[in-house]
Design an enzyme around this catalytic site. Structure first.
Site: not given
Ligand code: G3I
Length: 349
Positions: A155, A198, A234, A263, A265
């Site tokens: 990105e 990507n 997405h 990715e 969905d």
């Molecule tokens: O791991 C921490 C945890 O320790 C903490 O307590 C908790 C509290 O909020 O957060 C946890 O981290 C979260 C993480 O996912 C793991 O679950 C983050 O807050 C959350 O922001 C994060 O979201 C991820 C997101 O990327 C971040 O931008 C999503 O799971 C993930 O599906 C998403 O994936 C991205 C790709 O990497 C790139 N392309 C877009 C895609 C969708 O946004």
């Protein structure tokens, strides 16, 4: 009386063919993909991976490739200064090997999910370059020969301008060269791994996909070791593959790049109606059919596989149910659509 066995046979045959039976019989998408020399997979979330038996069972049965949803990102794998946390990524790599699956690594350089010690630290340009080099050497080096492809840079193109995203730690500290450097460091750490750029919403023709194309063309011309382009995909329900997707894919292929749907969905309103689920199935079918029709399209991965665990509801109010299996791990019409697409595609091997 005589017609009964025949009737039974027809009914069973129908059930078998309808795709649900593929999952029920334990054959899964992966068998169909294997036969075509293709990879079909999903992103893996660590919590259910570690705690819910059907999660791993479904992964093993259905997919021949996985990617960590968060495990390989900076916050996941390099949470502290000088301190790596490999347990999650190691577990995924071991799971893939034990189940004859491939694994992709996501991602080495992104403006998001960087730990506070990185974004809040004060780094000179040279220190930031060293940080990038050390991280990539350590992570890619650890999984050398095991991770088949890396989303090296994620990105980096700005949504509005199509130029490089400037509000990024890496751009701010290093400047535009960080992209070239990241690919070179990754190539040094594992010369055999496929190295990807990507991005999202750069799949059809437009300012952003023009920007991605321009970047990749420049990298290629400069001899930077970039092998592939990831289309995140997405997409909203009602999505269709158009001529613009084909044109964009053709110009990227002409650069000598391979591609992966990284990715996928298809978000829908919730609760979804039967018609919504059919429209979603159509989108999945078209996207897989499109990928299978492109000789350089190597794999399709969805961003999760059960509607129980998906980033969509937390991001888009009122939307969800974007994946192949419902919250009870039951296959949806979208799953059947992938079965049909894999069955009807011409052989790739
Ligand atoms: O791991 C921490 C945890 O320790 C903490 O307590 C908790 C509290 O909020 O957060 C946890 O981290 C979260 C993480 O996912 C793991 O679950 C983050 O807050 C959350 O922001 C994060 O979201 C991820 C997101 O990327 C971040 O931008 C999503 O799971 C993930 O599906 C998403 O994936 C991205 C790709 O990497 C790139 N392309 C877009 C895609 C969708 O946004």
């Amino acid at each position: 009386m005589r017609t009964r066995p025949l009737l039974l046979l027809v009914l069973c045959g129908g059930l078998w063919l309808n795709g649900y039976a593929v999952a029920a019989q334990g054959r899964g998408l992966r068998d169909l993909a294997d036969k075509r020399g293709f990879y079909v997979g999903a992103a893996v979330a660590m919590r259910p991976f570690r705690t819910e038996a059907p999660y791993q069972e479904t992964l093993k049965r259905e997919f021949n490739i996985i990617v960590g949803e968060n495990a390989f990102k900076w916050t996941g794998i390099h949470p502290n200064k000088g301190g790596y946390y490999f347990a999650d990524a190691d577990a995924l790599v071991a799971f893939a090997a034990a189940n004859r699956m491939k694994i992709r690594g996501h991602t080495l350089v992104w403006h998001k999910q960087l730990p506070r010690w990185v974004t809040g630290g004060s780094f000179t340009r040279e220190e930031a370059v060293n940080l990038l080099r050390d991280h990539i050497n350590t992570v890619v080096g650890r999984y050398k020969g095991k991770v088949i492809a890396w989303d090296v840079v994620n990105e980096a193109i700005d949504d509005e301008t199509g130029g490089l995203r400037t509000s990024s730690f890496w751009y701010e500290k290093i400047g535009p060269d960080y992209i070239r450097m990241a690919f070179e460091f990754a190539h040094q750490a594992d010369p055999a791994a496929k190295l990807y750029y990507n991005d999202y919403e750069a799949e059809d023709m437009g300012r952003k996909s023009d920007g991605v194309y321009r970047l990749l063309k420049e990298l290629k011309a400069a001899g930077v070791p970039v092998d592939g382009v990831g289309w995140q995909m997405h997409v909203p329900n009602g999505f269709h593959i158009t001529e613009a997707h084909r044109r964009n894919a053709a110009r990227l292929a002409a650069l000598g790049l391979e591609m992966t749907i990284t990715e996928l969905d298809v978000r829908t309103r919730v609760p979804a109606s039967a018609a919504d689920l059919q429209a979603q199935a159509t989108a999945y079918r078209e996207i897989l059919g499109f990928c299978l029709s492109q000789p350089n399209c190597k794999a399709l991965l969805a961003w999760g596989f059960t509607d129980k665990y998906s980033w969509i509801p937390g991001w888009y109010a009122g939307l969800g149910d974007a994946l192949l299996f419902d919250k009870d791990y039951q296959p949806k019409p979208a799953y059947r659509a992938l079965v049909e697409a894999l069955r009807s595609a011409s052989r790739r091997k």
